[in-house]
Design an enzyme around this catalytic site. Structure first.
Site, short mmCIF file in Angstrom:
data_model
loop_
_atom_site.label_atom_id
_atom_site.label_comp_id
_atom_site.label_asym_id
_atom_site.label_seq_id
_atom_site.Cartn_x
_atom_site.Cartn_y
_atom_site.Cartn_z
N LYS A 181 52.06 44.22 31.75
CA LYS A 181 51.07 43.14 31.65
C LYS A 181 50.99 42.53 30.24
O LYS A 181 50.73 41.34 30.09
CB LYS A 181 49.69 43.65 32.05
CG LYS A 181 49.58 44.05 33.51
CD LYS A 181 49.53 42.82 34.40
CE LYS A 181 49.37 43.18 35.87
NZ LYS A 181 49.58 41.98 36.72
N GLU B 255 40.97 37.30 35.11
CA GLU B 255 40.54 38.07 36.27
C GLU B 255 41.24 39.42 36.19
O GLU B 255 42.28 39.55 35.57
CB GLU B 255 40.95 37.36 37.56
CG GLU B 255 42.42 37.56 37.98
CD GLU B 255 43.44 36.91 37.05
OE1 GLU B 255 43.04 36.03 36.26
OE2 GLU B 255 44.62 37.29 37.09
N SER C 156 56.93 49.47 36.46
CA SER C 156 56.05 48.45 35.86
C SER C 156 54.91 49.04 35.04
O SER C 156 54.37 48.38 34.16
CB SER C 156 55.50 47.54 36.94
OG SER C 156 54.82 48.30 37.92
#
Lengths: 272, 404
Positions: free
Chosen positions: B97, B119, B386
């Site tokens: 991220k 969000e 990830s």
């Protein structure tokens, strides 16, 4: 000329502004919507705007979000809303615009949606999340069925975009009064008046201008009509009555009619 | 103009669209903001000083490049193709991220915005946003579903530690899709001061393109690393898909290399037939949601459905439009893994390699566990890991009925 434009025109000839009244269809339950519509018209609403409830209404504040949840829980579908318009039209000769988000229309299919809209007597459609850039197929389908495509303009809309939007819109131009979502406001922002004055030279002589979002009190209606708008759109104020009185329908209809009456009075008095 | 058949896949989007997918289905009030954003991004992308700045933060702050690790024990256990792991779990914050939040936060600063909103579902993107904003001196406010806040208390506290304000979202299903709705409502209200930092390759154009570009550092690095180790390209890439940002970041530099198979893995939750899943590509239909035309989980009336997955990061009823495009062209294949398969893969990798994967990434691993044995030993799969799974330990214990 479309029925919606004609109503604006004849009111203007009488020196009046139009009152556009919104409620979410199916709130609190589908069978009440035609009765609520009747109360709105009796009170003085000139053009009805019925919302198709959507699960994710990003342009709406808490009031209309809650109404959408109630309507969906009551089993309201887009097809039912279109059919309600037919029922309303049987009672009253009032122009009706449908307000929706794009996905329910896309899911049904443009041709089917506008076919049903036409057969039910829908006069115009407003799609909250469909800007002119994405609206070519939509506009074509609507025009084929003779339904007005009402587009929105906002305080952030540039002069060049405004031209394009005014060229695409029919029935009227829906002007979003301020930066934000739908919902009642205690006081109207002064910038709304300036916004109306900026937009009027573009719409004048081409399409009526109606102002919505946060317009909830007689003095707001008076101010926007006084600034030269052709109409005022009131939504959350009516939806709040529906919400508050949903266990007492008699009181609900009474209050809706009274509120519509007061708002309409203010739309008449702008030249006084 | 090139005909569409001639066009390279990596040259999309064209006018904001991947084929017919994507676009800008937003309220008029947002149009000026997303156009301003697109202009600012396109300009920044070409500016050597912006690239240099981003590179600096990616290496010095986020710890890139992340390793490409040959998972020898895992490979031996499966008895087929070699498995490499692209270790995004080792990036700062423990997930991919940060690649996106650093890029967008730098852009926000360049645009002169003082306030950043985001969000978050599980909280990973919220944490990554809070980190990037703290590092760059921006104010971060994060919308998070009230239901998610309960499930992910630790991340709520983490965000607050990182100086972000967390706003509970009480509308709708009180999960990720509702926090996006709420962030959009905030954005239309505070357009001038505020930058909306979306966490995946979703939303109106330019977000799917921009987030892809920032995340493609994953695929670019792994391409170089793999070439160095094996002197060729991998045979298959596997990544999990919620919104789809780590998958697109992995796939993008290989989209025009047809010899490389691309596999995206969605969450089948308790099974597709149960209705409790998040497989937008596998079980959804085309729709318009959160500003884009894409595959969406919806009912027959076009109402958006609630989703389910044991991993909160995959719990989203839409998917990035570029994935819809790759699916339609059959350039990428989209599979699913159930909660149970993901938990099994989570435990297997932990045991075999001493690496605890995020439950999201465990979906990709679960698929790789089926794929590898069907491939030859001289072939190779790269699985994008990830994120790391520390955040999921409690959920997994609960799933396995273990009291901790």
């Amino acid at each position: 000329m479309s029925r919606i434009s004609k109503v604006f025109q004849s009111l203007k000839a009488q020196g009046e502004g139009a009152l556009v009244g919104y409620v979410t269809a199916g709130d609190p339950e589908p069978k009440l919507t035609p009765i609520i519509a009747e109360a709105l018209v009796k009170g003085g609403v000139d053009i009805l705007e019925l919302g198709i409830p959507f699960s994710d209404p990003i342009a709406d504040g808490p009031t209309i979000q809650a109404a959408s949840v109630r309507a969906l829980q009551a089993g309201t579908t887009p097809k039912m809303v279109l059919e309600m318009v037919g029922e309303i039209k049987n009672q009253r000769d009032v122009p009706v615009a449908i307000l929706t988000y794009y996905n329910p229309v896309f899911r049904m299919g443009l041709d089917k949606f506008f076919g049903l809209a036409k057969s039910s007597g829908v006069d115009g459609v407003i799609v909250a999340d469909l800007p002119v850039e994405e609206a070519a197929d939509y506009k074509e389908a609507a025009e084929t069925c003779g339904v007005d495509t009402i587009f929105l303009a906002a305080p952030s809309t540039s002069a060049a975009r405004l031209q394009r939007i005014v060229e695409s819109t029919s029935g009227f131009l829906y002007l979003v009064s301020h930066f934000g979502v739908t919902g009642e406001q205690a006081a109207m922002e002064h910038s709304t008046i300036q916004l109306i004055q900026r937009v009027l030279p573009v719409t004048r002589g081409r399409v009526p201008l109606a102002v919505g979002f946060g317009i909830s009190k007689p003095e707001h209606v008076k101010a926007v009509i006084g600034a030269g708008a052709d109409g005022a759109i009131v939504g959350s104020a009516f939806v709040n009555i529906v919400s508050r009185c949903r266990s007492n329908v008699h009181q609900m209809l009474n209050e809706i009619e009274k509120t519509a009456c007061k708002l309409k009075e203010s739309a008449k008095q702008h030249n006084a | 103009m090139k005909s569409d058949k001639m066009r390279k896949l990596s040259s999309y989007p064209v006018e904001g669209k991947f084929g017919k997918y994507g676009g800008r289905f937003v309220p008029e009030i947002l149009m000026s903001a997303i156009k301003e954003l697109e202009e600012a991004y396109v300009e920044a992308r070409e500016d050597p000083s912006f690239k240099k700045q981003l590179k600096y933060y990616l290496s010095e702050y986020a710890g890139r490049p992340t390793p490409l690790y040959y998972a020898e024990n895992f490979t031996r256990k499966l008895g087929g193709a070699k498995i490499y792991l692209k270790r995004e779990d080792l990036a700062h914050g423990g997930a991919h991220k940060i690649n996106n939040t650093l890029g967008q936060a730098l852009l926000a600063k360049r645009m002169g915005k003082t306030r950043v909103i985001a969000e978050t579902g599980a909280g990973q993107h919220g944490v990554a946003t809070a980190m990037a904003c703290a590092a760059l001196g921006l104010k971060a406010e994060v919308y998070m579903g009230a239901e998610d806040m309960k499930r992910q208390r630790l991340n709520v506290f983490r965000m607050r530690l990182l100086n972000a304000e967390v706003h509970p979202v009480e509308s709708g299903s009180k999960t990720l899709k509702d926090s996006i709705n709420e962030a959009m409502r905030d954005w239309v209200t505070n357009l001038k001061s505020t930058y909306y930092l979306i966490g995946s390759v979703v939303g109106p154009h330019p977000y799917p393109m921009m987030v892809r570009d920032f995340q493609s550092v994953i695929g670019c690095e792994l391409r170089e690393q793999f070439l160095q180790k094996e002197q060729r390209l991998p045979d298959a890439l596997v990544a999990c898909v919620g919104g789809g940002s780590n998958a697109i970041g992995t796939f993008y530099p290989f989209e025009d290399c047809p010899e490389v198979q691309l596999y995206g893995v969605e969450a089948a939750g308790q099974g597709i037939e149960s209705g409790k899943h998040s497989a937008s590509l596998g079980a959804g239909a085309e729709g318009v949601f959160h500003g884009m035309l894409t595959y969406v989980l919806q009912d027959n009336e076009g109402q958006i459905l609630n989703t389910h997955s044991v991993s909160a990061g995959l719990d989203y009823p839409g998917v990035g439009p570029e994935h819809s495009f790759l699916k339609t062209l059959q350039r990428a294949e989209y599979a699913t893994a159930t909660d149970e398969e993901a938990v099994n893969a989570f435990c297997t990798l932990s045991r075999e390699e001493g690496i605890v994967p995020a439950l999201e990434s465990a979906h990709a691993l679960a698929f790789a566990m089926k794929l590898a044995p069907k491939m030859r030993r001289d072939q190779a799969i790269v699985v994008t890991l990830s994120g790391r799974g520390d955040k999921d330990v409690e959920v997994v214990a609960d799933f396995l009925g273990v009291k901790i």
